[in-house]
Design a protein around this motif. Structure first.
Motif, PDB file in Angstrom:
ATOM      1  N   LEU A  44      -9.278   4.849   4.300  1.00 41.52           N
ATOM      2  CA  LEU A  44     -10.150   4.294   3.172  1.00 41.52           C
ATOM      3  C   LEU A  44     -11.194   3.764   3.699  1.00 41.52           C
ATOM      4  CD1 LEU A  44      -7.336   2.645   1.025  1.00 41.52           C
ATOM      5  CD2 LEU A  44      -8.695   4.582   0.227  1.00 41.52           C
ATOM      6  N   ALA A  45     -12.505   4.100   3.168  1.00 41.49           N
ATOM      7  CA  ALA A  45     -13.775   3.702   3.655  1.00 41.49           C
ATOM      8  C   ALA A  45     -14.344   2.499   2.955  1.00 41.49           C
ATOM      9  CB  ALA A  45     -14.730   4.872   3.468  1.00 41.49           C
ATOM     10  N   VAL A  46     -13.920   1.385   3.551  1.00 39.98           N
ATOM     11  CA  VAL A  46     -14.269  -0.006   2.915  1.00 39.98           C
ATOM     12  C   VAL A  46     -14.371  -0.984   4.024  1.00 39.98           C
ATOM     13  CG1 VAL A  46     -13.164   0.263   0.681  1.00 39.98           C
ATOM     14  CG2 VAL A  46     -11.892  -0.757   2.458  1.00 39.98           C
ATOM     15  N   GLU A  47     -15.566  -1.907   3.757  1.00 43.67           N
ATOM     16  CA  GLU A  47     -15.825  -2.577   4.765  1.00 43.67           C
ATOM     17  C   GLU A  47     -15.232  -4.031   4.871  1.00 43.67           C
ATOM     18  OE1 GLU A  47     -20.152  -2.480   5.670  1.00 43.67           O
ATOM     19  OE2 GLU A  47     -20.210  -0.074   5.533  1.00 43.67           O
ATOM     20  N   VAL A  48     -13.973  -4.147   4.789  1.00 44.60           N
ATOM     21  CA  VAL A  48     -13.089  -5.279   4.718  1.00 44.60           C
ATOM     22  C   VAL A  48     -12.227  -5.143   6.128  1.00 44.60           C
ATOM     23  CG1 VAL A  48     -13.550  -5.594   2.424  1.00 44.60           C
ATOM     24  CG2 VAL A  48     -11.684  -4.510   3.107  1.00 44.60           C
ATOM     25  N   ALA A  49     -11.915  -6.525   6.177  1.00 42.23           N
ATOM     26  CA  ALA A  49     -10.624  -6.388   7.373  1.00 42.23           C
ATOM     27  C   ALA A  49      -9.545  -5.792   6.648  1.00 42.23           C
ATOM     28  CB  ALA A  49     -10.331  -7.982   7.738  1.00 42.23           C
ATOM     29  N   LYS A  50      -8.491  -5.312   7.808  1.00 46.26           N
ATOM     30  CA  LYS A  50      -7.310  -4.862   7.185  1.00 46.26           C
ATOM     31  C   LYS A  50      -6.358  -5.531   6.449  1.00 46.26           C
ATOM     32  CE  LYS A  50      -5.903  -1.388  10.786  1.00 46.26           C
ATOM     33  NZ  LYS A  50      -5.003  -1.105  11.851  1.00 46.26           N
ATOM     34  N   SER A  51      -6.365  -6.759   6.728  1.00 45.10           N
ATOM     35  CA  SER A  51      -5.667  -7.897   5.874  1.00 45.10           C
ATOM     36  C   SER A  51      -6.252  -7.965   4.444  1.00 45.10           C
ATOM     37  CB  SER A  51      -5.547  -9.331   6.505  1.00 45.10           C
ATOM     38  OG  SER A  51      -6.823  -9.698   6.693  1.00 45.10           O
ATOM     39  N   THR A  52      -7.285  -8.082   4.468  1.00 46.20           N
ATOM     40  CA  THR A  52      -8.153  -8.062   3.117  1.00 46.20           C
ATOM     41  C   THR A  52      -7.861  -6.638   2.194  1.00 46.20           C
ATOM     42  OG1 THR A  52      -9.932  -9.600   4.066  1.00 46.20           O
ATOM     43  CG2 THR A  52     -10.408  -8.132   1.797  1.00 46.20           C
ATOM     44  N   LEU A  53      -8.105  -5.693   2.930  1.00 48.86           N
ATOM     45  CA  LEU A  53      -7.731  -4.225   2.202  1.00 48.86           C
ATOM     46  C   LEU A  53      -6.387  -4.344   1.792  1.00 48.86           C
ATOM     47  CD1 LEU A  53      -8.390  -1.453   1.272  1.00 48.86           C
ATOM     48  CD2 LEU A  53      -7.860  -0.769   3.854  1.00 48.86           C
ATOM     49  N   SER A  54      -5.247  -4.767   2.525  1.00 48.90           N
ATOM     50  CA  SER A  54      -3.777  -5.061   2.083  1.00 48.90           C
ATOM     51  C   SER A  54      -3.867  -5.775   0.769  1.00 48.90           C
ATOM     52  CB  SER A  54      -3.105  -5.467   3.249  1.00 48.90           C
ATOM     53  OG  SER A  54      -3.051  -4.685   4.214  1.00 48.90           O
ATOM     54  N   GLN A  55      -4.524  -6.793   0.581  1.00 51.57           N
ATOM     55  CA  GLN A  55      -4.494  -7.631  -0.352  1.00 51.57           C
ATOM     56  C   GLN A  55      -5.085  -6.891  -1.670  1.00 51.57           C
ATOM     57  OE1 GLN A  55      -2.597 -10.462  -0.900  1.00 51.57           O
ATOM     58  NE2 GLN A  55      -2.271 -10.145   1.213  1.00 51.57           N
ATOM     59  N   HIS A  56      -6.149  -6.120  -1.457  1.00 52.64           N
ATOM     60  CA  HIS A  56      -6.761  -5.427  -2.521  1.00 52.64           C
ATOM     61  C   HIS A  56      -5.750  -4.331  -3.112  1.00 52.64           C
ATOM     62  CE1 HIS A  56     -10.708  -7.261  -2.683  1.00 52.64           C
ATOM     63  NE2 HIS A  56     -10.945  -7.103  -1.365  1.00 52.64           N
ATOM     64  N   LEU A  57      -5.117  -3.641  -2.310  1.00 53.62           N
ATOM     65  CA  LEU A  57      -4.250  -2.455  -2.407  1.00 53.62           C
ATOM     66  C   LEU A  57      -2.959  -2.967  -2.970  1.00 53.62           C
ATOM     67  CD1 LEU A  57      -4.307  -0.543   0.851  1.00 53.62           C
ATOM     68  CD2 LEU A  57      -5.509   0.211  -1.304  1.00 53.62           C
ATOM     69  N   ARG A  58      -2.569  -4.383  -2.604  1.00 52.54           N
ATOM     70  CA  ARG A  58      -1.438  -5.069  -3.387  1.00 52.54           C
ATOM     71  C   ARG A  58      -1.749  -5.017  -5.047  1.00 52.54           C
ATOM     72  NH1 ARG A  58      -0.748  -9.943  -5.027  1.00 52.54           N
ATOM     73  NH2 ARG A  58      -2.499 -10.717  -3.715  1.00 52.54           N
ATOM     74  N   VAL A  59      -2.973  -5.737  -5.134  1.00 54.86           N
ATOM     75  CA  VAL A  59      -3.632  -6.121  -6.458  1.00 54.86           C
ATOM     76  C   VAL A  59      -3.520  -4.678  -7.302  1.00 54.86           C
ATOM     77  CG1 VAL A  59      -5.383  -6.809  -7.800  1.00 54.86           C
ATOM     78  CG2 VAL A  59      -4.700  -8.175  -5.956  1.00 54.86           C
ATOM     79  N   LEU A  60      -3.953  -3.654  -6.783  1.00 56.57           N
ATOM     80  CA  LEU A  60      -3.959  -2.322  -7.382  1.00 56.57           C
ATOM     81  C   LEU A  60      -2.662  -1.721  -8.047  1.00 56.57           C
ATOM     82  CD1 LEU A  60      -6.852  -0.570  -5.449  1.00 56.57           C
ATOM     83  CD2 LEU A  60      -7.011  -1.388  -7.863  1.00 56.57           C
ATOM     84  N   ARG A  61      -1.872  -2.082  -6.745  1.00 56.09           N
ATOM     85  CA  ARG A  61      -0.370  -1.407  -7.013  1.00 56.09           C
ATOM     86  C   ARG A  61       0.324  -2.453  -8.116  1.00 56.09           C
ATOM     87  NH1 ARG A  61       1.251  -2.466  -2.381  1.00 56.09           N
ATOM     88  NH2 ARG A  61       2.747  -4.452  -2.870  1.00 56.09           N
ATOM     89  N   GLU A  62       0.320  -3.722  -7.939  1.00 53.56           N
ATOM     90  CA  GLU A  62       0.907  -4.669  -8.979  1.00 53.56           C
ATOM     91  C   GLU A  62       0.266  -4.527 -10.388  1.00 53.56           C
ATOM     92  OE1 GLU A  62       0.756  -8.442  -7.094  1.00 53.56           O
ATOM     93  OE2 GLU A  62       2.584  -8.062  -5.729  1.00 53.56           O
ATOM     94  N   ALA A  63      -0.893  -4.130 -10.566  1.00 51.10           N
ATOM     95  CA  ALA A  63      -1.500  -3.846 -11.707  1.00 51.10           C
ATOM     96  C   ALA A  63      -1.067  -2.473 -12.489  1.00 51.10           C
ATOM     97  CB  ALA A  63      -3.031  -3.887 -11.721  1.00 51.10           C
TER      98      ALA A  63
END
Length: 106
Positions: A44-63
């Motif tokens: 995924l082409a986003v300019e955030v740290a891996k840990s931050t991306l993991s949190q964003h992916l968690r929010v998307l999944r949980e929603a």
């Protein structure tokens, strides 16, 4: 290996979906998946740290917006497009069209 924990169709709430899509990074992730189909999390082409991306992916999944599937040591993310269209017809289309118009022109 089964999909990683995600809400059942009946448990997806409009407020959670709208909240998840209100963040520019998460919206960028959804736009990429919508455009390219299932993506490996690391691609995924986003300019955030891996840990931050993991949190964003968690929010998307949980929603209930995305589905994450494990394949070995990789995680693949796809949209739950059919589920979202069933629950909220046209919502994702409207949001993604509006987000795409706001994208900077290169």
């Amino acid at each position: 290996m089964p999909n990683i924990d995600e809400p059942e169709l009946a448990d997806i709430q409009l407020g959670a979906v709208l909240h998840a899509l209100s963040d520019p990074t998460r919206l960028a992730v959804v736009l990429q998946i919508e455009s390219d189909g299932e993506r490996c999390c690391g691609a995924l082409a986003v300019e955030v740290a891996k840990s931050t991306l993991s949190q964003h992916l968690r929010v998307l999944r949980e929603a209930g917006i995305t589905r994450t599937r494990a394949c070995g040591n990789q995680r693949w993310v796809s949209l739950r497009r059919d589920d979202l269209d069933k629950l909220f017809p046209g919502l994702l289309d409207v949001i993604l069209r509006a987000a795409d118009r706001r994208a900077p022109v290169s």
